[in-house]
Design a protein around this motif. Sequence first.
Motif, mmCIF file in Angstrom:
data_model
loop_
_atom_site.group_PDB
_atom_site.id
_atom_site.type_symbol
_atom_site.label_atom_id
_atom_site.label_comp_id
_atom_site.label_asym_id
_atom_site.label_seq_id
_atom_site.Cartn_x
_atom_site.Cartn_y
_atom_site.Cartn_z
ATOM 1 N N SER A 19 -58.583 -22.490 35.062
ATOM 2 C CA SER A 19 -58.553 -21.544 36.170
ATOM 3 C C SER A 19 -57.148 -21.428 36.763
ATOM 4 C CB SER A 19 -59.511 -22.004 37.264
ATOM 5 O OG SER A 19 -59.056 -23.224 37.844
ATOM 6 N N PRO A 20 -56.897 -20.428 37.601
ATOM 7 C CA PRO A 20 -55.589 -20.304 38.255
ATOM 8 C C PRO A 20 -55.179 -21.560 39.024
ATOM 9 C CG PRO A 20 -56.795 -18.261 38.492
ATOM 10 C CD PRO A 20 -57.746 -19.244 37.870
ATOM 11 N N ALA A 21 -56.128 -22.215 39.687
ATOM 12 C CA ALA A 21 -55.804 -23.430 40.432
ATOM 13 C C ALA A 21 -55.368 -24.553 39.496
ATOM 14 C CB ALA A 21 -57.006 -23.881 41.261
ATOM 15 N N ALA A 22 -55.986 -24.633 38.315
ATOM 16 C CA ALA A 22 -55.609 -25.657 37.339
ATOM 17 C C ALA A 22 -54.214 -25.384 36.795
ATOM 18 C CB ALA A 22 -56.625 -25.692 36.206
ATOM 19 N N VAL A 23 -53.913 -24.123 36.512
ATOM 20 C CA VAL A 23 -52.575 -23.757 36.029
ATOM 21 C C VAL A 23 -51.534 -24.118 37.080
ATOM 22 C CG1 VAL A 23 -51.089 -21.825 35.372
ATOM 23 C CG2 VAL A 23 -53.443 -21.934 34.517
ATOM 24 N N TYR A 24 -51.817 -23.811 38.322
ATOM 25 C CA TYR A 24 -50.932 -24.162 39.446
ATOM 26 C C TYR A 24 -50.677 -25.670 39.479
ATOM 27 C CZ TYR A 24 -50.331 -25.486 44.436
ATOM 28 O OH TYR A 24 -49.933 -26.064 45.622
ATOM 29 N N ALA A 25 -51.729 -26.462 39.291
ATOM 30 C CA ALA A 25 -51.598 -27.921 39.328
ATOM 31 C C ALA A 25 -50.667 -28.427 38.236
ATOM 32 C CB ALA A 25 -52.979 -28.568 39.186
ATOM 33 N N ILE A 26 -50.801 -27.890 37.026
ATOM 34 C CA ILE A 26 -49.961 -28.338 35.913
ATOM 35 C C ILE A 26 -48.525 -27.857 36.085
ATOM 36 C CG2 ILE A 26 -49.643 -28.278 33.406
ATOM 37 C CD1 ILE A 26 -52.077 -29.883 34.374
ATOM 38 N N GLU A 27 -48.351 -26.640 36.550
ATOM 39 C CA GLU A 27 -46.993 -26.102 36.719
ATOM 40 C C GLU A 27 -46.220 -26.869 37.782
ATOM 41 O OE1 GLU A 27 -47.609 -21.473 35.215
ATOM 42 O OE2 GLU A 27 -47.610 -21.920 37.379
ATOM 43 N N ASN B 248 -73.837 -22.561 29.555
ATOM 44 C CA ASN B 248 -73.987 -21.185 30.037
ATOM 45 C C ASN B 248 -73.534 -20.192 28.975
ATOM 46 O OD1 ASN B 248 -74.942 -21.701 32.621
ATOM 47 N ND2 ASN B 248 -72.911 -21.752 33.562
ATOM 48 N N GLU B 249 -74.074 -18.995 29.034
ATOM 49 C CA GLU B 249 -73.537 -17.906 28.221
ATOM 50 C C GLU B 249 -72.175 -17.500 28.793
ATOM 51 O OE1 GLU B 249 -74.764 -16.497 25.454
ATOM 52 O OE2 GLU B 249 -76.400 -17.967 25.485
ATOM 53 N N GLU B 250 -71.283 -17.061 27.936
ATOM 54 C CA GLU B 250 -69.969 -16.616 28.402
ATOM 55 C C GLU B 250 -70.086 -15.268 29.120
ATOM 56 O OE1 GLU B 250 -67.272 -16.598 25.135
ATOM 57 O OE2 GLU B 250 -66.884 -18.747 25.258
ATOM 58 N N ARG B 251 -69.280 -15.127 30.185
ATOM 59 C CA ARG B 251 -69.193 -13.871 30.921
ATOM 60 C C ARG B 251 -67.725 -13.517 31.109
ATOM 61 N NH1 ARG B 251 -73.456 -12.473 34.761
ATOM 62 N NH2 ARG B 251 -75.261 -13.880 34.631
ATOM 63 N N GLU B 252 -67.470 -12.336 31.615
ATOM 64 C CA GLU B 252 -66.109 -11.974 31.992
ATOM 65 C C GLU B 252 -65.630 -12.933 33.084
ATOM 66 O OE1 GLU B 252 -63.955 -9.728 30.849
ATOM 67 O OE2 GLU B 252 -65.370 -9.180 29.262
ATOM 68 N N ALA B 253 -64.377 -13.353 32.997
ATOM 69 C CA ALA B 253 -63.846 -14.295 33.982
ATOM 70 C C ALA B 253 -64.007 -13.762 35.403
ATOM 71 C CB ALA B 253 -62.370 -14.579 33.692
ATOM 72 N N SER B 254 -63.881 -12.456 35.565
ATOM 73 C CA SER B 254 -63.967 -11.861 36.901
ATOM 74 C C SER B 254 -65.304 -12.165 37.578
ATOM 75 C CB SER B 254 -63.749 -10.352 36.818
ATOM 76 O OG SER B 254 -64.718 -9.750 35.967
ATOM 77 N N LYS C 100 -61.695 -20.568 41.274
ATOM 78 C CA LYS C 100 -61.132 -19.736 42.326
ATOM 79 C C LYS C 100 -60.126 -18.744 41.757
ATOM 80 C CE LYS C 100 -61.644 -23.755 45.276
ATOM 81 N NZ LYS C 100 -60.950 -24.873 45.947
ATOM 82 N N ALA C 101 -60.121 -17.542 42.316
ATOM 83 C CA ALA C 101 -59.153 -16.524 41.904
ATOM 84 C C ALA C 101 -57.754 -16.937 42.328
ATOM 85 C CB ALA C 101 -59.515 -15.183 42.534
ATOM 86 N N LYS C 102 -56.765 -16.428 41.647
ATOM 87 C CA LYS C 102 -55.366 -16.754 41.945
ATOM 88 C C LYS C 102 -55.018 -16.319 43.364
ATOM 89 C CE LYS C 102 -50.615 -16.040 40.281
ATOM 90 N NZ LYS C 102 -50.277 -17.477 40.265
#
Length: 569
Positions: A302-310, A530-536, A546-548
Amino acid sequence: MDLKLRSTTACALALGLVAAPAFAGMEEAQQFLDSEIERSTLTREEQEAEMQFFIDAAEPFKGMDIRVVSETITTHEYEANVLAPAFTAITGINITHDLIGEGDVVEKLQTQMQSGENIYDAYVNDSDLIGTHWRYKQARNLTDWMANEGADVTSPTLDLEDFIGLEFTTGPDDKLYQLPDQQFANLYWFRYDWFNDEEIQAEFKEKYGYDLGVPVNWSAYEDIAEFFTGREIDGQTVYGNMDYGKKDPSLGWRFTDAWMSMAGMGDKGEPNGLPVDEWGVRVNENSQPVGSCVARGGATNSPAAVYAIEKYTKWLNEYSPPAAAGMTFGEAGPVPAQGNVAQQMFWYTAFTADMVGEGADAVLNEDGTPKWRMAPSPHGAYWEEGMKVGYQDAGSWTLMESTPADRAKAAWLYAQFVTSKTVDVEKSHTGLTFIRESTIQHDSFTDRAEKLGGLVEFYRSPARVQWSPTGTNIPDYPKLAQLWWQNIGDASSGAKSAQEALDNLCAEQEKVLERLERAGIQGELGPVMNEEREASYWLEQPGAPKAKLDNEEPEPETIGYDELIQSWK
């Protein structure tokens, strides 16, 4: 008495435990108490009564050779070098307590689970495996064990209510699967003397417009890291951050040990976020894992995970000693004691012993009090009140079902001996990894508190319950944990972007979850994906993922350390 410096042989000689007599008993116990136990929550009469239980209960197992294993930290060195030979002399049960890397402990445990071969008679493994033990049922359920098969070898003075970490080792079925042996938290570490230097304070205030203090959020931490990096203090170049980045199993713990929760990736909830935890794994109302990637409602990519790694990679590369990127957990831990690090956000209190002992002169005053302090770690931009704030390790005794009953009983006696009230205060003074409330409140720690930089205050405060190990969302810790260091290593080395590494990580986690679902070996507790859905779809739902955020750099915030300590009290 500096117990850390003793070798196994020296300890045994000092205690008179070499060539133990054929008939072990109270004479050996009294010799041990006289020479080793200076401080205890029990009276001498109570200590002798507790030792008499071990002598009597061990009678059927005299002469047995029992093997146990733990990771190599100061607490376990004390157990292996001092308590194991004492237990052997007192009970006649021959204990071999092996010390190996934490990753190796998990590997041995995994091999025993898969093969059924009794490699060790007991393991000290992290309570991070509680989800594994609860689902696979290959670890003895200690609640039922103590009431039934193991009743004759369970100490009447064990006093489970005195242990502070049982919540971490209890499954959703309210059964205890592991007995805590040592605990330590990851906190914020900083140079209290530098932060209180008036010239440094004035310069920081002029540059950033707010007071230098304990950072409450990552924005302030980054400012402080930038401010100190490259400065000359006490004749050496200073760095504003310390971390490690080598592609090694310990790099995985660096992130699963709640870094993502500290960033704000998961959901609210204590001791762990629900339904999405600090691994980004989502569970349903039956505690069954349903996904890891955003497309299935997880948050690992998720965006929060990317933020954490960056943030991690930026601080590692820009504000840390150059050697840090090639270090492991064990190599990096003692580095701040060398005196050239201003702060470290992700610092384990297991290294407190390294900060107060021999070789730590650079961070100690002449009277032995520390130039540093520890405090709660700051939180990231996605964090919200009510979320997990940090990680607490709880290395805990685990008896596998594949271990024969007589061997398990003998090992259980040893596990209780090294966590007993008789020895726990002395053990805790050596390793500083508290497991008992009575030990934390002991007068000797009141006397020593000023030399431990906030450790005693932290463990005596109600705040400590907000720090917790991995929860029950993780159905197979050994299989999933290895995916983290391999993928995060690609991000820390620059081989992949944070997003690329996390996309691959969550996909690999889901492959494991899908295999477990197909195999059905965890029954009704196993994954149901779960079945996959659009990320949105998921990003628009409340909570994680959480959204970016439009602004991942909120206003920096700090607090005075002394004000913080008062709030703990």
